[in-house]
Scaffold this motif. Structure first.
Motif, mmCIF file in Angstrom:
data_model
loop_
_atom_site.group_PDB
_atom_site.id
_atom_site.type_symbol
_atom_site.label_atom_id
_atom_site.label_comp_id
_atom_site.label_asym_id
_atom_site.label_seq_id
_atom_site.Cartn_x
_atom_site.Cartn_y
_atom_site.Cartn_z
ATOM 1 N N GLU A 1 0.831 -1.204 0.000
ATOM 2 C CA GLU A 1 0.000 0.000 0.000
ATOM 3 C C GLU A 1 0.868 1.258 0.000
ATOM 4 O O GLU A 1 0.461 2.292 -0.546
ATOM 5 C CB GLU A 1 -0.910 -0.013 1.229
ATOM 6 C CG GLU A 1 -2.089 0.937 1.151
ATOM 7 C CD GLU A 1 -3.029 0.611 0.009
ATOM 8 O OE1 GLU A 1 -3.588 1.569 -0.551
ATOM 9 O OE2 GLU A 1 -3.191 -0.579 -0.336
ATOM 10 N N LYS A 2 2.045 1.187 0.576
ATOM 11 C CA LYS A 2 2.922 2.357 0.654
ATOM 12 C C LYS A 2 3.674 2.575 -0.663
ATOM 13 O O LYS A 2 3.799 3.706 -1.132
ATOM 14 C CB LYS A 2 3.925 2.165 1.794
ATOM 15 C CG LYS A 2 4.779 3.392 2.047
ATOM 16 C CD LYS A 2 5.424 3.328 3.408
ATOM 17 C CE LYS A 2 6.145 4.629 3.696
ATOM 18 N NZ LYS A 2 6.287 4.905 5.108
ATOM 19 N N LEU A 3 4.164 1.493 -1.276
ATOM 20 C CA LEU A 3 4.937 1.634 -2.507
ATOM 21 C C LEU A 3 4.060 1.781 -3.745
ATOM 22 O O LEU A 3 4.519 2.313 -4.759
ATOM 23 C CB LEU A 3 5.865 0.421 -2.677
ATOM 24 C CG LEU A 3 6.843 0.127 -1.523
ATOM 25 C CD1 LEU A 3 7.787 -0.981 -1.924
ATOM 26 C CD2 LEU A 3 7.623 1.364 -1.126
ATOM 27 N N LYS A 4 2.826 1.261 -3.671
ATOM 28 C CA LYS A 4 1.816 1.384 -4.734
ATOM 29 C C LYS A 4 2.220 0.669 -6.032
ATOM 30 O O LYS A 4 1.622 -0.297 -6.435
ATOM 31 C CB LYS A 4 1.532 2.861 -5.048
ATOM 32 C CG LYS A 4 0.904 3.632 -3.902
ATOM 33 C CD LYS A 4 -0.524 3.228 -3.676
ATOM 34 C CE LYS A 4 -1.161 4.090 -2.595
ATOM 35 N NZ LYS A 4 -2.510 3.616 -2.253
ATOM 36 N N MET A 5 3.244 1.167 -6.737
ATOM 37 C CA MET A 5 3.601 0.641 -8.053
ATOM 38 C C MET A 5 5.114 0.709 -8.239
ATOM 39 O O MET A 5 5.817 1.335 -7.462
ATOM 40 C CB MET A 5 2.891 1.416 -9.162
ATOM 41 C CG MET A 5 3.168 2.909 -9.133
ATOM 42 S SD MET A 5 2.236 3.829 -10.340
ATOM 43 C CE MET A 5 2.930 3.207 -11.846
ATOM 44 N N ARG A 6 5.584 0.061 -9.294
ATOM 45 C CA ARG A 6 7.028 -0.023 -9.550
ATOM 46 C C ARG A 6 7.568 1.288 -10.085
ATOM 47 O O ARG A 6 6.966 1.922 -10.950
ATOM 48 C CB ARG A 6 7.323 -1.152 -10.525
ATOM 49 C CG ARG A 6 8.757 -1.149 -11.024
ATOM 50 C CD ARG A 6 9.257 -2.518 -11.371
ATOM 51 N NE ARG A 6 10.591 -2.492 -11.946
ATOM 52 C CZ ARG A 6 11.698 -2.277 -11.252
ATOM 53 N NH1 ARG A 6 11.634 -2.043 -9.961
ATOM 54 N NH2 ARG A 6 12.877 -2.275 -11.844
ATOM 55 N N ILE A 7 8.738 1.692 -9.539
ATOM 56 C CA ILE A 7 9.488 2.842 -10.050
ATOM 57 C C ILE A 7 10.891 2.332 -10.349
ATOM 58 O O ILE A 7 11.646 1.983 -9.445
ATOM 59 C CB ILE A 7 9.524 4.003 -9.029
ATOM 60 C CG1 ILE A 7 8.091 4.447 -8.712
ATOM 61 C CG2 ILE A 7 10.342 5.163 -9.562
ATOM 62 C CD1 ILE A 7 8.015 5.489 -7.622
ATOM 63 N N LYS B 1 13.766 3.656 -11.673
ATOM 64 C CA LYS B 1 15.003 4.406 -11.452
ATOM 65 C C LYS B 1 15.160 4.908 -10.022
ATOM 66 O O LYS B 1 16.114 5.591 -9.714
ATOM 67 C CB LYS B 1 15.055 5.597 -12.411
ATOM 68 C CG LYS B 1 15.151 5.187 -13.876
ATOM 69 C CD LYS B 1 15.259 6.397 -14.776
ATOM 70 C CE LYS B 1 15.363 5.979 -16.245
ATOM 71 N NZ LYS B 1 15.457 7.147 -17.134
ATOM 72 N N ALA B 2 14.218 4.592 -9.134
ATOM 73 C CA ALA B 2 14.273 5.141 -7.776
ATOM 74 C C ALA B 2 15.201 4.357 -6.861
ATOM 75 O O ALA B 2 15.680 4.882 -5.873
ATOM 76 C CB ALA B 2 12.876 5.183 -7.167
ATOM 77 N N GLY B 3 15.468 3.082 -7.163
ATOM 78 C CA GLY B 3 16.240 2.244 -6.260
ATOM 79 C C GLY B 3 15.333 1.554 -5.259
ATOM 80 O O GLY B 3 14.104 1.711 -5.274
ATOM 81 N N ALA B 4 15.940 0.777 -4.365
ATOM 82 C CA ALA B 4 15.152 0.027 -3.383
ATOM 83 C C ALA B 4 14.468 0.982 -2.414
ATOM 84 O O ALA B 4 15.099 1.881 -1.864
ATOM 85 C CB ALA B 4 16.055 -0.936 -2.627
ATOM 86 N N ARG B 5 13.168 0.769 -2.216
ATOM 87 C CA ARG B 5 12.399 1.623 -1.308
ATOM 88 C C ARG B 5 11.954 0.893 -0.052
ATOM 89 O O ARG B 5 11.427 1.512 0.861
ATOM 90 C CB ARG B 5 11.171 2.168 -2.036
ATOM 91 C CG ARG B 5 11.517 3.152 -3.140
ATOM 92 C CD ARG B 5 10.267 3.610 -3.852
ATOM 93 N NE ARG B 5 9.677 2.555 -4.656
ATOM 94 C CZ ARG B 5 8.403 2.514 -5.011
ATOM 95 N NH1 ARG B 5 7.559 3.444 -4.593
ATOM 96 N NH2 ARG B 5 7.944 1.525 -5.766
ATOM 97 N N ALA B 6 12.132 -0.423 -0.002
ATOM 98 C CA ALA B 6 11.753 -1.213 1.187
ATOM 99 C C ALA B 6 12.818 -2.271 1.434
ATOM 100 O O ALA B 6 13.381 -2.840 0.492
ATOM 101 C CB ALA B 6 10.387 -1.865 0.987
ATOM 102 N N LEU B 7 13.086 -2.524 2.716
ATOM 103 C CA LEU B 7 14.098 -3.504 3.125
ATOM 104 C C LEU B 7 13.493 -4.412 4.192
ATOM 105 O O LEU B 7 12.955 -3.933 5.185
ATOM 106 C CB LEU B 7 15.330 -2.787 3.673
ATOM 107 C CG LEU B 7 16.434 -3.668 4.265
ATOM 108 C CD1 LEU B 7 17.047 -4.559 3.199
ATOM 109 C CD2 LEU B 7 17.502 -2.808 4.925
ATOM 110 N N ILE B 8 13.581 -5.724 3.963
ATOM 111 C CA ILE B 8 13.079 -6.721 4.912
ATOM 112 C C ILE B 8 14.263 -7.588 5.336
ATOM 113 O O ILE B 8 14.897 -8.235 4.497
ATOM 114 C CB ILE B 8 11.975 -7.592 4.295
ATOM 115 C CG1 ILE B 8 10.811 -6.713 3.814
ATOM 116 C CG2 ILE B 8 11.482 -8.622 5.287
ATOM 117 C CD1 ILE B 8 9.757 -7.463 3.029
ATOM 118 N N LEU B 9 14.562 -7.615 6.627
ATOM 119 C CA LEU B 9 15.678 -8.395 7.164
ATOM 120 C C LEU B 9 15.130 -9.567 7.969
ATOM 121 O O LEU B 9 14.309 -9.376 8.868
ATOM 122 C CB LEU B 9 16.564 -7.518 8.052
ATOM 123 C CG LEU B 9 17.301 -6.377 7.347
ATOM 124 C CD1 LEU B 9 18.035 -5.514 8.350
ATOM 125 C CD2 LEU B 9 18.267 -6.905 6.301
#
Length: 780
Positions: free
Chosen positions: A109-115, A117-125
């Motif tokens: 819901e936060k990222l909505k759609m693919r971008i 050229k923006a780079g990684a927008r979320a990280l899951i460890l």
């Protein structure tokens, strides 16, 4: 209106959603009312609180319905709205309660759609390789219609492939902390575009020694990020990490309130310490079905090895896991149990963290846990997702106080088994002595024939003594109540009544009476002669203290009548009196000065505040900053802290060796001998192992020509700057143009440049041949 309904039905039937819309189970949810003649349409009543009420977008809802989710779990219902608001959340939940969807749905819901050229927008460890792959699979399934791209960074996989996947600018990176930090250092990766960070199974991340890596990764992340932290337990290290890395976090402890599922059956069995192994064999051989999966929890790794050997000699197929076991062996043993090749798994609490067995049927507490939360954590591994399960607990006399603590924690009464006890109630009972004696005789013969078992049992006894020293103490109230509880008169547990029969029950009753029998006189009075000195002396002594003895017996009879109960008193909901009731009942009312009765009992009116234009004169988090908040994260986290006891002598002594007394701070502080040995200092000032640094990324760039591909994208900008000088016909303009062209040239050439150079070389050769032929003709 009816025609509109028909059109809507046509639309639904021709859609790509298999006749299902998000929020509706099937087309029967639309129904024309027969009672109303105004062509009104009614919809079937549907339970609230579903995913449709969370304000999710269409693509996210479509992925949820395709996955088969209909009703959110309690932890999902509480955590998803808070995460979608942008709050930092620390959520405690059992494994298997739907934690993965709790952080993935707000992520989509936060990222909505693919971008691209923006780079990684979320990280899951995540702590383990299996958990990373499981999360990656969920991202593909739930985010199928969002178009988001995810990349996996795992230890043990090819680092070159991970370089190329990160070069593809994924939206989400799912990784283990060690390899991800390695890749960040190799690539000099900037994480400025990260908006959303998730620490999955955070307590296990710290248990596996990823504290330094997590601190370094957090230092590289931007301050404006949103952090979500999910964990089954909440150790002190995790609380300190949350204080430092999260801003005003919210603590959710929803699963702690429910404590145990209703499908779980609890059996508490009283045994003697020397008969504990025989009781375990009796449960596994005759009581538990051999086709069911069972996990046995023990105190130390020495108990694990000892029980594994005994079960092997008895012909019970089993495997084992403890913390010091080799990682590859640990993986193989866990796979044997999860795939069903072996039905019994012997583990310690430390090793059992993170093992998810969805089809688990039974849990046996060989050593009763010292903490009530640990008991919930152990037995919560079975009876999941609506399945039934059974938890057997072997309790020895030194563990009675912990059993009492558990019942107080669960809010249940402690009931001792009697002749009329049933299986419907959670009772504490004994095991049939006859069946235990059969297994005990088998153990004696095993120890006589196998010398290694004798040495292993001695090691177990010494390890258990050390475990008792490090074990947390039970409450003083429980220690006092244990002395009042008649555990000696406890009967056989109702589970074994069908197996024993009436003869065994009579035998147990007779044995109980013999144990409780107390002769009226002392050994001097019974064995001595009537005229002996001992007999006469004791008779005179008894006559002197006759009143004291009688008062003691009266007190014991009163205590037996007043048996301790542990039911919590229920408070009734009382309605508040109003002004009219007060005036009718009381003629005169004494009040403070300058106050009327109407002022005290008048209805409180809600103050209307314009939220859009109102500016408070104090910040909203003022109480949290001052430490005066009633329900803040720090106070809730301290209550929820949960640290496991080590399963080896090294782990038991490590906590003592790593602390020392600080004279200035007046308290014990942690000490790490040689903290900088074999480590390097990073940009943020943290020290990490020096083995991370290598030239793999540079070698990969030379091999794949990734640097030229990046330069080609930058050439357009450089060409624009060069074109500025072409219009100017001066010496320095031409000089600058030559400098810029030299900068753009690279040692590595693309395929097009190589082909072009070959064509030019061929043309030169052709020209030389023509010149050579002309020169030959002239000479002739």
């Amino acid at each position: 209106m009816y025609s509109c309904l028909q059109d809507s039905e046509k639309f639904i039937n021709t859609s790509e959603m298999d006749s299902v819309l998000p929020g509706f189970e099937n087309l029967d949810t639309f129904k024309v009312s027969e009672d109303l003649q105004n062509d009104t349409v009614k919809k079937k009543s549907k339970k609230g609180g579903g995913f449709q009420t969370m304000g999710l977008s269409f693509n996210v809802l479509k992925g949820i319905t395709k996955r088969g989710y209909k009703v959110p779990t309690p932890i999902q219902r509480k955590s998803i709205p808070l995460v979608m608001e942008g709050r930092d959340v620390v959520a405690m939940a059992r494994t298997g309660s739907g934690k993965t969807a709790c952080f993935l749905i707000p992520l989509f819901e936060k990222l909505k759609m693919r971008i691209a050229k923006a780079g990684a927008r979320a990280l899951i460890l995540s702590p383990t390789r299996e958990l990373v792959l499981q999360t990656f699979k969920f991202i593909k399934e739930l985010g199928k219609f969002t178009g988001l791209k995810a990349a996996v960074v795992l230890g043990g996989d090819s680092m070159e492939e991970q370089f190329s996947s990160i070069h593809g600018n994924p939206d989400v990176i799912v990784a283990t902390p060690g390899r991800f930090l390695h890749v960040c250092i190799e690539m000099d990766l900037k994480l400025k575009s990260i908006e959303y960070v998730v620490f999955d199974e955070a307590d296990r991340l710290f248990e596996m020694g990823f504290g330094e890596q997590l601190t370094e990764i957090v230092n590289r992340l931007p301050d404006s990020r949103q952090t979500v932290l999910f964990s089954a337990t909440l150790p002190k290290v995790l609380v300190d990490f949350a204080k430092a890395g999260l801003s005003d976090p919210v603590l959710i402890r929803l699963d702690v309130e429910s404590k145990l599922p209703t499908e779980l059956k609890l059996l508490f069995l009283i045994v003697r310490p020397e008969e504990k192994v025989a009781a375990l064999l009796m449960l596994l051989k005759s009581h538990i079905d051999s086709k069911q999966q069972t996990v046995v929890f023990v105190a130390t790794k020495h108990h694990v090895e000892y029980l594994h050997s005994i079960l092997d000699y008895c012909g019970i197929s089993n495997t084992y896991i403890y913390s010091n076991l080799d990682p590859s062996a640990r993986k193989i043993h866990a796979a044997k149990f999860t795939t069903g090749k072996v039905k019994v798994l012997v583990v310690t609490d430390v090793a059992a963290r993170g093992i998810d067995i969805p089809q688990l049927d039974n849990v046996i507490n060989f050593n009763f846990p010292a903490k009530s939360k640990l008991f919930v954590h152990r037995v919560g591994r079975c009876a999941r997702a609506g399945r039934t399960g059974t938890a057997y607990s072997l309790v020895t006399p030194d563990e009675y106080a912990y059993l009492l603590d558990l019942h107080l924690f669960l809010g249940r009464p402690l009931i001792l088994a009697g002749p009329n006890s049933t299986l419907n109630e959670t009772v504490v009972g004994k095991m049939p002595q006859g069946i235990i004696e059969e297994q005990f005789s088998l153990l004696v013969t095993l120890h006589e024939t196998h010398v290694d078992l004798v040495s292993m049992s001695n090691v177990c006894e010494n390890a258990y003594k050390q475990y008792i020293r490090s074990r947390p103490l039970s409450s003083a109230d429980s220690n006092r109540r244990v002395k009042e509880m008649p555990f000696a008169s406890c009967g056989i547990h109702p589970v074994f009544k069908n197996e024993t029969g009436e003869l065994e029950a009579d035998r147990e009753l007779l044995l109980g009476q013999m144990k409780n029998y107390r002769p009226p006189g002392t050994i001097f009075e019974i064995c001595g002669k009537n005229k002996s000195v001992d007999y006469i002396t004791m008779k005179n002594k008894r006559a002197v203290h006759k009143s004291v003895i009688e008062s003691f017996h009266e007190k014991t009879k009163e205590k037996e009548k007043l048996k301790p109960t542990f039911d919590e008193s229920k408070k009734a909901d009382l309605t508040v009196s109003d002004n009219h009731d007060i005036e009718e009942t009381f003629k005169t009312v004494v009040l403070p000065k300058k106050r009327k009765i109407e002022e005290i009992y008048k209805k409180k009116t809600k103050k209307v505040k314009d939220e859009e234009h109102f500016i408070p004169y104090v910040p909203p988090d003022r109480h949290t900053e001052e430490g005066l908040a009633i329900n803040n994260f720090q106070k809730d986290a301290i209550k929820a802290q949960f640290d496991l006891i080590g399963d080896s002598s090294e782990m038991l002594q490590s906590s003592k060796n790593q602390i020392r007394w600080d004279r200035k701070k007046k308290k014990m502080v942690a000490v790490n001998p040689n903290p900088k040995a074999g480590k390097i200092k990073t940009e943020s000032g943290a020290w990490i192992p020096s083995s991370y640094k290598s030239d793999r990324y540079a070698q990969w760039k030379e091999k794949t020509k990734a640097a030229e591909q990046e330069e080609d994208s930058e050439d357009d900008e450089q060409k624009k700057q060069i074109n500025k000088f072409k219009n100017i016909k001066t010496h320095w303009a031409r000089h600058n143009e030559k400098v810029m062209t030299k900068q753009r040239k690279s040692e590595l050439k693309t395929t097009e440049q190589i082909l072009k150079a070959r064509k030019i070389a061929e043309k030169k050769k052709m020209r030389q041949k023509k010149k050579f032929k002309k020169s030959k003709t002239k000479h002739r």
